[in-house]
Design a protein around this motif. Structure first.
Motif, mmCIF file in Angstrom:
data_model
loop_
_atom_site.group_PDB
_atom_site.id
_atom_site.type_symbol
_atom_site.label_atom_id
_atom_site.label_comp_id
_atom_site.label_asym_id
_atom_site.label_seq_id
_atom_site.Cartn_x
_atom_site.Cartn_y
_atom_site.Cartn_z
ATOM 1 N N ASP A 646 144.930 23.799 49.967
ATOM 2 C CA ASP A 646 145.812 24.963 50.115
ATOM 3 C C ASP A 646 147.262 24.567 50.386
ATOM 4 N N ASN A 647 147.424 23.467 51.117
ATOM 5 C CA ASN A 647 148.789 23.129 51.526
ATOM 6 C C ASN A 647 149.349 21.897 50.821
ATOM 7 N N TYR A 648 148.742 20.745 51.032
ATOM 8 C CA TYR A 648 149.368 19.524 50.541
ATOM 9 C C TYR A 648 149.504 19.504 49.017
ATOM 10 N N LEU A 649 148.444 19.856 48.305
ATOM 11 C CA LEU A 649 148.545 19.827 46.839
ATOM 12 C C LEU A 649 149.645 20.765 46.340
ATOM 13 N N GLU A 650 149.769 21.923 46.946
ATOM 14 C CA GLU A 650 150.810 22.871 46.533
ATOM 15 C C GLU A 650 152.208 22.331 46.834
ATOM 16 N N ILE A 651 152.309 21.621 47.959
ATOM 17 C CA ILE A 651 153.612 21.098 48.361
ATOM 18 C C ILE A 651 154.107 20.008 47.412
ATOM 19 N N ILE A 652 153.187 19.154 46.928
ATOM 20 C CA ILE A 652 153.628 17.996 46.128
ATOM 21 C C ILE A 652 153.651 18.250 44.622
ATOM 22 N N LYS A 653 153.217 19.421 44.184
ATOM 23 C CA LYS A 653 153.160 19.679 42.738
ATOM 24 C C LYS A 653 154.521 19.475 42.062
ATOM 25 N N ARG A 654 155.584 20.020 42.670
ATOM 26 C CA ARG A 654 156.902 19.890 42.051
ATOM 27 C C ARG A 654 157.298 18.427 41.939
ATOM 28 N N ARG A 655 156.985 17.633 42.985
ATOM 29 C CA ARG A 655 157.354 16.209 42.967
ATOM 30 C C ARG A 655 156.519 15.414 41.961
ATOM 31 N N LEU A 656 155.316 15.885 41.674
ATOM 32 C CA LEU A 656 154.489 15.213 40.672
ATOM 33 C C LEU A 656 154.921 15.581 39.256
ATOM 34 N N TYR A 657 155.273 16.871 39.080
ATOM 35 C CA TYR A 657 155.624 17.346 37.732
ATOM 36 C C TYR A 657 157.079 17.031 37.368
ATOM 37 N N ASN A 658 157.997 17.365 38.286
ATOM 38 C CA ASN A 658 159.434 17.216 37.981
ATOM 39 C C ASN A 658 160.156 16.565 39.158
ATOM 40 N N PRO A 659 159.921 15.278 39.366
ATOM 41 C CA PRO A 659 160.549 14.624 40.516
ATOM 42 C C PRO A 659 162.055 14.456 40.325
ATOM 43 N N ASN A 660 162.779 14.527 41.424
ATOM 44 C CA ASN A 660 164.218 14.272 41.375
ATOM 45 C C ASN A 660 164.492 12.778 41.234
ATOM 46 N N ASN A 661 163.556 11.992 41.774
ATOM 47 C CA ASN A 661 163.694 10.539 41.661
ATOM 48 C C ASN A 661 162.321 9.883 41.707
ATOM 49 N N LYS A 662 162.273 8.605 41.428
ATOM 50 C CA LYS A 662 161.015 7.852 41.365
ATOM 51 C C LYS A 662 160.307 7.806 42.720
ATOM 52 N N GLN A 663 161.093 7.691 43.791
ATOM 53 C CA GLN A 663 160.501 7.596 45.124
ATOM 54 C C GLN A 663 159.690 8.842 45.473
ATOM 55 N N GLU A 664 160.222 10.010 45.097
ATOM 56 C CA GLU A 664 159.521 11.267 45.379
ATOM 57 C C GLU A 664 158.111 11.249 44.801
ATOM 58 N N LYS A 665 157.981 10.862 43.555
ATOM 59 C CA LYS A 665 156.683 10.849 42.888
ATOM 60 C C LYS A 665 155.776 9.768 43.452
ATOM 61 N N GLU A 666 156.322 8.582 43.657
ATOM 62 C CA GLU A 666 155.513 7.469 44.149
ATOM 63 C C GLU A 666 154.967 7.759 45.547
ATOM 64 N N SER A 667 155.773 8.383 46.385
ATOM 65 C CA SER A 667 155.318 8.745 47.731
ATOM 66 C C SER A 667 154.170 9.745 47.648
ATOM 67 N N ALA A 668 154.328 10.744 46.783
ATOM 68 C CA ALA A 668 153.281 11.756 46.611
ATOM 69 C C ALA A 668 152.021 11.131 46.026
ATOM 70 N N GLN A 669 152.162 10.248 45.044
ATOM 71 C CA GLN A 669 151.007 9.615 44.413
ATOM 72 C C GLN A 669 150.241 8.733 45.396
ATOM 73 N N PHE A 670 150.974 7.977 46.207
ATOM 74 C CA PHE A 670 150.330 7.090 47.173
ATOM 75 C C PHE A 670 149.458 7.901 48.130
ATOM 76 N N VAL A 671 149.992 8.995 48.644
ATOM 77 C CA VAL A 671 149.257 9.790 49.630
ATOM 78 C C VAL A 671 148.171 10.624 48.951
ATOM 79 N N LEU A 672 148.443 11.061 47.721
ATOM 80 C CA LEU A 672 147.417 11.788 46.973
ATOM 81 C C LEU A 672 146.202 10.878 46.750
ATOM 82 N N HIS A 673 146.440 9.668 46.286
ATOM 83 C CA HIS A 673 145.365 8.702 46.063
ATOM 84 C C HIS A 673 144.623 8.404 47.367
#
Length: 790
Positions: A646-673
Motif C-alpha cells: 500500500d505504501n512503499y510500492l506506491e511511493i517508489i513507482k515514480r522513481r522506478l518509471y521516471n527517475p530524475n537521476n540514476k541514484q533515485e532508481k538504484e536506491s529504490a531497486q536495492f530496497v525493492l529487491h
C-alpha cells in the motif's frame, strides 16, 4: 523470465513438491557438521481420511521444521505411519468385508499387510506430501514394520529384566465390543441416562435392607454389602447376613468408612467386578470372586436364568422379576457418568483375565519432575500432564486381545508354565510362527504355548524417538533426546506421557527438549471433526479449491494449543494473499531486470523501508524462537499488505518509471529487491509453494541455493534501525493516506494534481520529494494543520 499474470496452484504445487523430492531439498545429511535439530514426528493413523483437523497440527509443526532448516540446522524430520492395532483391523474388516475373528490369524495379518502396502499407505502418504510437509521421506517407518517390531519387543524384554513388566491374572478393564483389555488412558467419560434401582434384600435378623445400584443385573456376582459404621439406620444390620435374591448365597453385612451415607440408600452393594473399586475391594478383603461376565459382554452360567443376556437386556428383565417379588422399593431416574472405551464408545466391563502390565505407579513423583524439566509451548498444557500423572490409579496394561499388532516375544512352557523370552538376536519374532531357540530352562521341555496377545499400539508408538534415532546408530546421541515433539492436546495422556515413561525407564532422561501442543480445528459449529459424526472437511477438497498454501495460511492463524472453528473465509483470505504476493513479485521482477546487487546511497523513504523491514525480521525471528508462528504470520502479512504494497510500492513507482537521476532508481531497486526477497523468506515456512515458485523465477540467481527453503533466514541488522526516521516517515504516510481519501471522496483520479498544506515541523523533512511525487502535488504549503485543495 517474466511471470504469467496468474498463479495456477493446481498445476504448480504438485510440480513443486516433485521438485523438492527429486532434488532432495529436505534430505537429512548424516555427514554434515551442522547442528542437528531433530523432530519426533507424530505418525498419523492410516485408517483415517485426512481432514482439515489433521492439516491444522501437521502444518504448524512443518513451519518449525522449515524455520530451523533456514536457520542453518541439519533438520532430522522423519515420517511414519501408525498402522498396527485396532484402527487398522477395523479398516481392513470394513474395506475387505471380512471378520478377523472368523479368519485364520496369519491369513488376516497377511491381508492387513498387503492392503496397507499396496492400497492405503501410498495414497495416505501423498496426502501429507500434498500439504507441503518438508519431511525426509527416505527416513520412513511404519509401526508394524520389522524395525519397529524389533524395537518394541526389545523394549519389552528389557523392561521385564528390570522387573518392570509383569504378567498377572487380575480383574481389569475390558471392552466387550473390541473384546480386549484396555488401559486407563483409553477410558472416556460419558453421561448416560439410567435408573437408580432400590432393591430390598432379606437378612438374617428378619428385617429387609435396601440397596441402591445402577447395575442390578450383577446380583449373582454380589460378594458383600457395606454400610458406614456411623450410620445409625443400619447399626442393627452390622454382622448380619443378607440373602441375595434368585440365589442360594448369603453375604455378610460389613462396615466401611468409605461408604457415603448420603449416596443412594447409604448401603453399598459389592459385586466382584462391578467396577475397578469393587475389584480392589474384593482383593483387599481376600473375598472369593464370582466371575459372571463373558468376553463378549454376555452373562455366563453363574447368572442362572439370565445366562446369555447382555447387561442392558438382563437389567430390564431382572428389574421386572424383582418387582414380581416386591423387592423394588423405587426406581430413581438419573444421569450418571460411565466409563466407555474411547475407540468405540462401548461401556467397559471388569473381567478376570491374564494381562501384561508395566509397573510405574511408584514413579509418579519422577514423572512429575520430568514434566517440570520439559519446555512446554504453550505452558499451560503442562497442567494436563500433571493432572494425568497425579490421577494415575493402575499400572499400564500393555496387552491386547487382538489380531493385528506387534506380538509379544514370549512362549509358555506347556508342562510347567515357565515364561520363555525370545533371544534378542532373533527379533522380531512371531510366537505363532516361530519357536524358542532353547528348551524350557526350568523343566527342559520342548513343548510351548505361544502368546497370542499383541502390544497395545501405544507401547510401540511410545518408542518413536528411539525408533527413528536408531536408524542412525552413530548419531543416536546427537539426535536423542530429540529437539522437538509436536502433537495434539488430546493425546498428552496417551503419546506424550507414555513416551516419557519409556524414555525414563530405558534412557533415564527426557525424550525431547521441547514439546509444542496444537489445538483442534473444529467444524463451523465449534464441534470436533469426526468421520463418524459426518462433520469433517476433507483436506484434499480444500487444497484443490484454494491451494495447500491457503490451507497452511489458515492453520497459522491461531495460537498453539488453541481450538478454532474452521471458516472457509480464512482460506479465501489466504488465497488473496497468495494472489497479492504473486502480483507484487511480478511488479518487482519487471523493475529489477538486469539488476545487480550493490551498495547504494539510500533515499529517506528507502532507509525508512529498511528500518521497518529489520524491525519485522527481529520480531518474526523472536516469534519463531518462541514457537509462536502465528505472530510471524500476522506481522509479515500486515507488513506485506500495508507497509510494502500500500505504501512503499506506491511511493517508489515514480522513481522506478521516471527517475530524475540514476541514484533515485538504484536506491529504490536495492530496497525493492531486499524487501521482496526477505518477505518471501519470512513467508516461506508458512506458504512454501508460492514462495518457492517466485524464488525459482527470479531470486535464485542472487541467492545461489537450489531452493528458497535452504537459503538463510533473514538476519536482523540493528544498524539499519532508525526510530526517528520511522516516526517522521509515518507522519508523511499519514498525509499520503489522507490525500488519497480526499481525492476519492471528491471522485477524482489519484493522478489528479492537488495543493498540500502540511505542518511546519515537516518543512525540512527529507521525505518531501517523494511526498510531492506520490500525491501528485503541484505545490506544498506549510501551516498548522493538514489540508488539501485542487
Amino acid at each position: 523470465m517474466e511471470l504469467s499474470k496468474h498463479y495456477n496452484h493446481k498445476e504448480r504445487e504438485k510440480e513443486i513438491q516433485e521438485f523438492w523430492i527429486k532434488n532432495k531439498i529436505y534430505k537429512f545429511n548424516p555427514k554434515s557438521k551442522l547442528k542437528i535439530f531433530s523432530i519426533d514426528t507424530p505418525p498419523p493413523t492410516v485408517s483415517g481420511i485426512a481432514h482439515v483437523g489433521h492439516t491444522f497440527g501437521y502444518a504448524q509443526q512443518d513451519m518449525f521444521a522449515r524455520y530451523k532448516r533456514m536457520q542453518g540446522f541439519n533438520v532430522f524430520y522423519p515420517f511414519g505411519t501408525d498402522d498396527n492395532g485396532l484402527p487398522t483391523e477395523r479398516l481392513i474388516e470394513r474395506e475387505k468385508n471380512v471378520r478377523a475373528a472368523e479368519m485364520p490369524r496369519q491369513e488376516f495379518i497377511k491381508l492387513c499387510l498387503e492392503t496397507l502396502e499396496k492400497e492405503f499407505r501410498p495414497k495416505y502418504l501423498q496426502t501429507w506430501k500434498a500439504l507441503g510437509m518438508s519431511c525426509d521421506w527416505d527416513i520412513f517407518y511404519t509401526t508394524i514394520n520389522k524395525h519397529c517390531q524389533e524395537t518394541s519387543q526389545e523394549s519389552f524384554i528389557d523392561l521385564y529384566n528390570m522387573k518392570r513388566a509383569y504378567r498377572k491374572r487380575t480383574p481389569f478393564m475390558w471392552c466387550p465390543e473390541c473384546q480386549t483389555a484396555i488401559a486407563q488412558v483409553e477410558l472416556e467419560d460419558k453421561t448416560k441416562k439410567s435408573d437408580f434401582v432400590y432393591m430390598k434384600f432379606d437378612t438374617s435378623i428378619g428385617d429387609r435392607i435396601t440397596i441402591a445400584t445402577t447395575r442390578p443385573e450383577l446380583l449373582h456376582a454380589c460378594v458383600g454389602i457395606s454400610v458406614n459404621p456411623k450410620d445409625e439406620r443400619y447399626k442393627k444390620f452390622i454382622g448380619a447376613k443378607a440373602k441375595i435374591p434368585f440365589t442360594k448365597r448369603e453375604v455378610r453385612i460389613q462396615t466401611d468408612e468409605d461408604v457415603d451415607p448420603d449416596f443412594g440408600s447409604g448401603v453399598l452393594y459389592r459385586c466382584s467386578f462391578g467396577d475397578m473399586e469393587d475389584a480392589e475391594w474384593v482383593h483387599k478383603n481376600n473375598v472369593k470372586a464370582v466371575e459372571i461376565m463373558n468376553k463378549d459382554g454376555t452373562l455366563n452360567e453363574q447368572a442362572g436364568k439370565y445366562k446369555g443376556l447382555k447387561s442392558k437386556e438382563a437389567r430390564k428383565i431382572i428389574i421386572e422379576d424383582l418387582k414380581k417379588e416386591d423387592r423394588i422399593k423405587k426406581l430413581e431416574p438419573i444421569q450418571h457418568v460411565v466409563n466407555v472405551h474411547e475407540r468405540c464408545g462401548t461401556e467397559i466391563e471388569i473381567l478376570m483375565t491374564d494381562q501384561w502390565f508395566i509397573h510405574y505407579l511408584d514413579l509418579k513423583k519422577e514423572f512429575l519432575q520430568l514434566g517440570d524439566k520439559l519446555e512446554w509451548h504453550p505452558k499451560h498444557m503442562k497442567n494436563r500432564y500433571d493432572n494425568w500423572v497425579k490421577g494415575l490409579k493402575y499400572d499400564w496394561c500393555i496387552s491386547r486381545q487382538r489380531f493385528f499388532g506387534v506380538p509379544f516375544p514370549v512362549w509358555y512352557c506347556k508342562l510347567c508354565g515357565e515364561i520363555i523370552f525370545a533371544d534378542k538376536k532373533s527379533l522380531p519374532v512371531d510366537p505363532l510362527k516361530d519357536m524358542p531357540k532353547t528348551n524350557c530352562p526350568k523343566c527342559k521341555s520342548k513343548e510351548f504355548i505361544p502368546e497370542k496377545d499383541v502390544f497395545d499400539t501405544w507401547a510401540t508408538s511410545s518408542l518413536t524417538p528411539q525408533i527413528t534415532a536408531s536408524l542412525f546408530p552413530k548419531l543416536f546421541k546427537k539426535i536423542y533426546p530429540m529437539s522437538l515433539r509436536p502433537q495434539g492436546h488430546d493425546i498428552i495422556s496417551f503419546w506424550l506421557f507414555n513416551t516419557i515413561v519409556k524414555s525414563y525407564l530405558h534412557e533415564k532422561k527426557l525424550p525431547w527438549k521441547v514439546v509444542t501442543i496444537n489445538g483442534w480445528a473444529l467444524d463451523p459449529d465449534g464441534k470436533k471433526m469426526s468421520k463418524s459424526k459426518g462433520n469433517i472437511v476433507k483436506q484434499e477438497d480444500k487444497i484443490n479449491e484454494y491451494s495447500a498454501d491457503a490451507l497452511r495460511f489458515w492453520a497459522a492463524s491461531s495460537k498453539l494449543g488453541e481450538d478454532i472453528p474452521f471458516k472457509e473465509k480464512e482460506l479465501a483470505t489466504g488465497q488473496r494473499t497468495i494472489t497479492k504476493l504473486w502480483n507484487a513479485s511480478r511488479f518487482s521482477m519487471m523493475n529489477l531486470k538486469n539488476y545487480k546487487v550493490k551498495k547504494v546511497k539510500l533515499l529517506p523513504f528507502d532507509a525508512w523501508q529498511l528500518s521497518k523491514l529489520n524491525s519485522l525480521i527481529k520480531n518474526c525471528t523472536e516469534s519463531f524462537e518462541e514457537y509462536e508462528y502465528f505472530r510471524t504470520k500476522s506481522e509479515v502479512e500486515n507488513f506485506f499488505w500495508n507497509t510494502f504494497c500500500d505504501n512503499y510500492l506506491e511511493i517508489i513507482k515514480r522513481r522506478l518509471y521516471n527517475p530524475n537521476n540514476k541514484q533515485e532508481k538504484e536506491s529504490a531497486q536495492f530496497v525493492l529487491h531486499t524487501s521482496i526477497i526477505n518477505i518471501l523468506k519470512l513467508f516461506a515456512p508458512i506458504m512454501p509453494h508460492i514462495t518457492e515458485e517466485l524464488y525459482q523465477m527470479h531470486f535464485k540467481k542472487y541467492e545461489k541455493e537450489k531452493s528458497i527453503h535452504i537459503t538463510k533466514w533473514p538476519k536482523y541488522d540493528k544498524k539499519l534501525i532508525n526510530e526517528k526516521l520511522e516516526k517522521e516517515g509515518e507522519d508523511v504516510i499519514d498525509i499520503i493516506s489522507k490525500a488519497r481519501q480526499f481525492k476519492t471522496s471528491n471522485q477524482k483520479s489519484l493522478k489528479e494534481e492537488i495543493i498540500l498544506t502540511i505542518p511546519m515541523k515537516l518543512k525540512s523533512s527529507k521525505f518531501l520529494q517523494d511526498l510531492k511525487a506520490v500525491t501528485n502535488a503541484k505545490e506544498i504549503k506549510f501551516g498548522n494543520n493538514i489540508s488539501f485543495n485542487f
